[in-house]
Design a protein around this motif. Structure first.
Motif, short mmCIF file in Angstrom:
data_model
loop_
_atom_site.label_atom_id
_atom_site.label_comp_id
_atom_site.label_asym_id
_atom_site.label_seq_id
_atom_site.Cartn_x
_atom_site.Cartn_y
_atom_site.Cartn_z
N ILE A 4 46.41 -2.23 -6.29
CA ILE A 4 45.53 -3.03 -6.09
C ILE A 4 45.83 -4.58 -5.61
N PHE A 5 45.54 -5.00 -4.45
CA PHE A 5 46.04 -6.30 -4.12
C PHE A 5 45.21 -7.33 -4.79
N LEU A 6 45.88 -8.27 -5.77
CA LEU A 6 45.39 -9.30 -6.39
C LEU A 6 45.92 -10.55 -6.03
N SER A 7 45.24 -11.50 -5.71
CA SER A 7 46.02 -12.82 -5.60
C SER A 7 45.19 -14.02 -6.01
N SER A 8 45.94 -15.10 -6.30
CA SER A 8 45.49 -16.34 -6.66
C SER A 8 45.64 -17.28 -5.64
N LYS A 9 45.76 -16.77 -4.57
CA LYS A 9 45.96 -17.81 -3.46
C LYS A 9 44.42 -18.47 -2.96
N GLU A 10 44.37 -19.47 -2.21
CA GLU A 10 43.22 -20.22 -2.06
C GLU A 10 42.14 -19.23 -1.13
N ASP A 22 38.94 -5.81 -27.20
CA ASP A 22 39.69 -6.51 -27.94
C ASP A 22 39.52 -8.27 -27.76
N GLY A 23 38.83 -8.66 -26.93
CA GLY A 23 38.73 -10.02 -26.79
C GLY A 23 39.53 -10.81 -25.62
N LEU A 24 40.59 -9.86 -25.05
CA LEU A 24 41.31 -10.42 -24.18
C LEU A 24 40.71 -10.92 -22.74
N LYS A 25 40.67 -12.06 -22.17
CA LYS A 25 40.09 -12.64 -21.23
C LYS A 25 41.09 -12.34 -19.88
N LEU A 26 40.64 -11.81 -18.83
CA LEU A 26 41.46 -11.70 -17.62
C LEU A 26 40.58 -11.95 -16.44
N GLN A 89 50.70 -14.73 -15.37
CA GLN A 89 50.95 -16.11 -16.20
C GLN A 89 49.70 -16.86 -16.24
N CYS A 90 48.64 -16.61 -15.35
CA CYS A 90 47.47 -17.47 -15.35
C CYS A 90 46.60 -16.99 -16.43
N ASN A 91 46.93 -15.57 -16.54
CA ASN A 91 45.92 -14.84 -17.69
C ASN A 91 46.38 -15.38 -19.02
N ALA A 92 47.85 -15.52 -19.14
CA ALA A 92 48.53 -15.86 -20.27
C ALA A 92 48.17 -16.96 -20.68
N MET A 93 47.93 -18.06 -20.01
CA MET A 93 47.65 -19.42 -20.17
C MET A 93 46.26 -19.43 -20.46
N LEU A 94 45.33 -18.48 -20.10
CA LEU A 94 43.62 -18.46 -20.28
C LEU A 94 43.64 -18.07 -21.65
N ASN A 95 44.36 -17.25 -22.08
CA ASN A 95 44.34 -16.76 -23.71
C ASN A 95 45.32 -17.41 -24.62
N GLY A 96 45.98 -18.27 -24.29
CA GLY A 96 46.77 -19.24 -24.87
C GLY A 96 48.01 -18.20 -25.54
#
Length: 210
Positions: A4-10, A22-26, A89-96
């Motif tokens: 699955i091609f997932l990207s954070s590009k604009e 379990d409450g994890l935000k993705l 890394q973005c999802n790690a930051m989102l969840n602290g």
């Protein structure tokens, strides 16, 4: 497993926020409609006649690593694609989450270089989620020969395929010809997960211990 091609590009302007039980935000970054055919279809089957073709190419957004990090002192993820590392890394930051790190590269190259740096660890747990081709032989060799790895979670999208070769090599007696010198693993738990309702396909999560 389908890539699955997932990207954070604009250019991928829309995104979906998902919360696990379990409450994890993705954050799942969505792709434009023109690329939906890539998402909905599995990639071509690799050439299994060559051991070099059995490369792990699973795309992830850090979901596995971030899920298990609460019970671990440190989690290291290996991803093949730059964008997968960025999204994880973005999802790690989102969840602290601060005890997770993600490395870019092929598992068969990164893992054999990484494990010697973890020799001081008393016990390691490995979690693998390979493609239909199964684990590369260098990954298998690194896991089998690392004494610190006492538990292995293997997520298989096609357990009756090439993954069976991995299962045999994990559990067989030491084999000098294949350079498998570590103690064999033993399968202790198998849990099927129906991720594709109304089809005959089923993921299988296996726990190996030694």
């Amino acid at each position: 497993m389908s890539q699955i091609f997932l990207s954070s590009k604009e250019e991928y302007s829309s995104s979906l926020l998902m919360m696990t039980p379990d409450g994890l935000k993705l954050i799942i970054f969505m792709v434009p409609p023109g690329n939906l055919s890539y998402i909905m279809h599995s990639p071509p089957e690799p050439d299994n006649t060559s051991s070099e073709g059995a490369e792990s190419k699973v795309m992830d957004i850090g979901a596995v690593g971030l899920t298990v990090c609460q019970g671990a002192g440190r989690v290291i993820g290996i991803e093949l694609i730059d964008q997968a590392v960025e999204d994880a890394q973005c999802n790690a930051m989102l969840n602290g989450i601060v005890n997770c790190e993600f490395l870019k590269g092929k598992a068969e190259i990164v893992l054999p270089e990484l494990l010697p740096l973890l020799e001081d660890a008393r016990s390691l747990v490995a979690v693998v989620n390979p493609s239909r081709a199964g684990l590369h032989y260098r990954v298998m060799r690194a896991i089998r020969n690392c004494e610190q790895i006492r538990r292995l979670v293997y997520i298989s999208c096609k357990p009756e395929g090439e993954a069976m070769r991995n299962f045999i090599e994990l559990c067989c007696l030491p084999d000098q010809q294949k350079k498998l010198f570590g103690d064999p693993f033993t399968p202790t738990l198998a849990v099927p997960v129906d991720m594709f309702p109304h089809t005959s396909h089923c993921e299988l999560v296996l726990l190996f211990e030694r």
